[in-house]
Design an enzyme around this catalytic site. Structure first.
Site, mmCIF file in Angstrom:
data_model
loop_
_atom_site.group_PDB
_atom_site.id
_atom_site.type_symbol
_atom_site.label_atom_id
_atom_site.label_comp_id
_atom_site.label_asym_id
_atom_site.label_seq_id
_atom_site.Cartn_x
_atom_site.Cartn_y
_atom_site.Cartn_z
ATOM 1 N N SER A 43 39.972 53.466 49.871
ATOM 2 C CA SER A 43 40.865 54.499 49.352
ATOM 3 C C SER A 43 40.307 55.851 49.746
ATOM 4 O O SER A 43 39.098 56.040 49.815
ATOM 5 C CB SER A 43 40.941 54.389 47.833
ATOM 6 O OG SER A 43 41.288 55.637 47.263
ATOM 7 N N GLU A 54 48.862 42.702 51.422
ATOM 8 C CA GLU A 54 49.995 43.467 50.892
ATOM 9 C C GLU A 54 51.016 43.775 51.987
ATOM 10 O O GLU A 54 52.219 43.677 51.770
ATOM 11 C CB GLU A 54 49.494 44.783 50.292
ATOM 12 C CG GLU A 54 48.658 44.605 49.037
ATOM 13 C CD GLU A 54 48.004 45.912 48.632
ATOM 14 O OE1 GLU A 54 48.648 46.691 47.934
ATOM 15 O OE2 GLU A 54 46.851 46.155 49.040
ATOM 16 N N HIS A 113 53.722 29.209 35.437
ATOM 17 C CA HIS A 113 54.058 30.478 34.765
ATOM 18 C C HIS A 113 52.884 31.460 34.809
ATOM 19 O O HIS A 113 52.773 32.326 33.949
ATOM 20 C CB HIS A 113 54.466 30.247 33.306
ATOM 21 C CG HIS A 113 55.449 29.140 33.113
ATOM 22 N ND1 HIS A 113 56.807 29.348 33.051
ATOM 23 C CD2 HIS A 113 55.276 27.797 33.004
ATOM 24 C CE1 HIS A 113 57.423 28.180 32.885
ATOM 25 N NE2 HIS A 113 56.521 27.219 32.868
ATOM 26 N N LYS A 147 36.966 51.674 45.772
ATOM 27 C CA LYS A 147 38.059 50.757 46.051
ATOM 28 C C LYS A 147 37.882 49.918 47.314
ATOM 29 O O LYS A 147 37.378 50.373 48.331
ATOM 30 C CB LYS A 147 39.373 51.540 46.181
ATOM 31 C CG LYS A 147 39.844 52.113 44.873
ATOM 32 C CD LYS A 147 40.545 51.087 43.997
ATOM 33 C CE LYS A 147 41.826 50.719 44.585
ATOM 34 N NZ LYS A 147 43.009 50.659 43.895
#
Ligand code: ARG
Length: 458
Positions: free
Chosen positions: A276, A289, A155, A282
């Site tokens: 970024s 992804e 979980h 970043k």
């Protein structure tokens, strides 16, 4: 004039011509198409259906065409519809009359089925090689992290301590099954449909066994209707690829979590992350992804093929031309994903101290307190309850289980003794989990040894 223009008195509507032409994408099958035609032409000579000279001209012409296509010195035309008729047209332009005999005893229906199967077999082998590379990498990572303790989750809540090697070897099992699924699909794809004709075979004395052997298939297909209309191998490969994407996507999700500031379990190599345009600080896990995101198109292609095929009457229907683009994209996506994921994982820095610190928090040794009590004769349900109370106390006092004094332990059960501290130490929790497949170092080492042996058989 169309190759099939004889019975028509009008030109095809321009829109229709563009609509039904597949050359823009099936040109990708040029190699397989030429290979199939060389085999067919060679067989036509061997069976006396065409003359030696005609056969030689055909084979020579096809070989020249292969070179020219690869050098991009020939042009395909949409008017010739698909790769099969484009090549036949180019061949006839090149060698004249014998070119017109190549299609004897053959249909585009068995031709396209053969081409696509050859393609599936080649690409399947490449996917296997890439999977093997990923499996090798997982072994390398795991071997270097046998002592890297990390929290195991259920979980997404800290559950019990494991090691990073144990975690990665779970992925080994998944990708090993994927390997088996592709292999299995390839076994069933190993039948040559060539010689099935349009749907009902042919009256020419074709030697199907000969073309089968020339093309490297193990068997000939045993029913001509099935020969031209079977696309199971596309579905099987697409579904095996969809499962690979599920697995890649799961590991990507973990890499994304691990490289977040919240987790800091891993740091991606600069070569496998991006920045970024506005936020200078970043460093984004874009590769992970993208692979996670690309799973969608692969699932979609599988669904499209299933849907396209499900209501088709036997045998060939033009709907089946729709099998290719999705299949090509599936193959490309899987190959690129495996190709980038493997070095991304290999170069990822594992932050061992952070992982271990994470494993020490969140009461990951609570089960071990309960097991300790159960081993001293307390029924497990009761032991679970006592431990729960201890956890509640610790939560209230912002402490860990191992920080409790023996007196404090004894307030909850008199069976607690000094050996409790050893029993709930992080390394004990990991290394006492010696059941087969467990995180104990000895078990993971065994798993790695078995896996290495298996890799050697590939
Ligand atoms: N381009 C077609 C396909 O991809 C080849 C077979 C066409 N056969 C036919 N009779 N129209 O499926």
């Amino acid at each position: 004039m169309k190759l099939w223009g004889g019975r028509f008195s009008k030109e095809t509507d321009e829109l229709v011509e563009e609509f039904h032409s597949s050359i823009t994408f099936d040109k990708r099958l040029y190699k397989e198409d030429i290979e199939g035609s060389i085999a067919h032409g060679t067989m036509l000579v061997a069976t006396g259906i065409i003359s030696q000279e005609e056969g030689e001209a055909i084979v020579r012409g096809l070989k020249e065409l292969l070179v020219e296509i690869e050098a991009r010195t020939v042009k395909f035309t949409p008017g010739a519809e698909d790769i099969h008729m484009n090549i036949e047209t180019l061949l006839t332009e090149k060698i004249g009359e014998p070119g017109k005999k190549l299609h004897t005893g053959r249909s585009r229906n068995d031709q396209v089925a053969t081409d696509l199967k050859l393609f599936a077999k080649n690409e399947g082998q490449e996917i296997l090689n890439l999977l093997k590379g990923l499996l090798d990498t997982i072994i390398t990572i795991s071997s270097g992290n046998l002592d890297t303790v990390m929290p195991g989750y259920t979980h997404l809540q800290k559950a019990q301590p494991i090691t990073f090697a144990h975690h990665m070897m779970a992925y080994f099992e998944m990708f090993k099954r994927d390997y088996g699924r592709i292999e299995d699909a390839l076994k069933r794809a190993d039948t040559s449909p060539l010689g099935s004709g349009a749907l009902a075979g042919t009256t020419f004395p074709l030697d199907r066994e000969m073309t089968k052997s020339l093309l490297g298939f193990k068997y000939v297909s045993l029913n001509s209707l099935d020969g031209v209309s079977d696309r199971d191998y596309v579905i099987e490969m697409e579904s095996a690829c969809a499962i690979i994407m599920v697995h890649l996507s799961r590991i990507c999700e973990e890499v994304i979590l691990w490289s977040s500031d919240e987790f800091q379990f891993a740091t991606l190599d600069d070569a496998y992350s991006t920045g970024s345009s506005i936020m200078p600080q970043k460093k984004n896990p874009d590769v992970a992804e993208l692979v996670r995101g690309k799973s969608g198109r692969v699932f979609g292609h599988l669904m499209a093929t299933l849907t396209m095929l499900k209501g088709l009457p036997l045998a060939y229907n033009k709907d089946m031309q729709e099998d290719k683009e999705g299949f090509f994209d599936t193959i490309d996506t899987i190959k690129k994903s495996l190709l980038t994921m493997t070095p991304m994982l290999l170069t990822m820095k594992v932050n061992k101290e952070v992982m271990e610190k994470g494993a020490a928090g969140g009461f990951t040794n609570a089960t071990d307190v309960a097991d300790y009590l159960a081993k001293k004769g307390i029924p497990f349900r009761e032991a679970h309850h006592i431990t729960g109370e201890l956890v509640a106390k610790c939560l209230m006092e912002k402490r860990t289980l191992e920080s409790l004094s023996l007196e404090e332990f004894k307030e909850y059960s008199t069976v607690f003794d000094n050996d409790i501290y050893e029993a709930i130490a992080l390394l004990t929790c990991v290394n006492e989990r010696k059941s087969i497949g467990g995180p104990a170092k000895e078990q993971v080492e065994k798993h790695i040894a078995i896996s290495k042996k298996w890799l050697l058989t590939l």
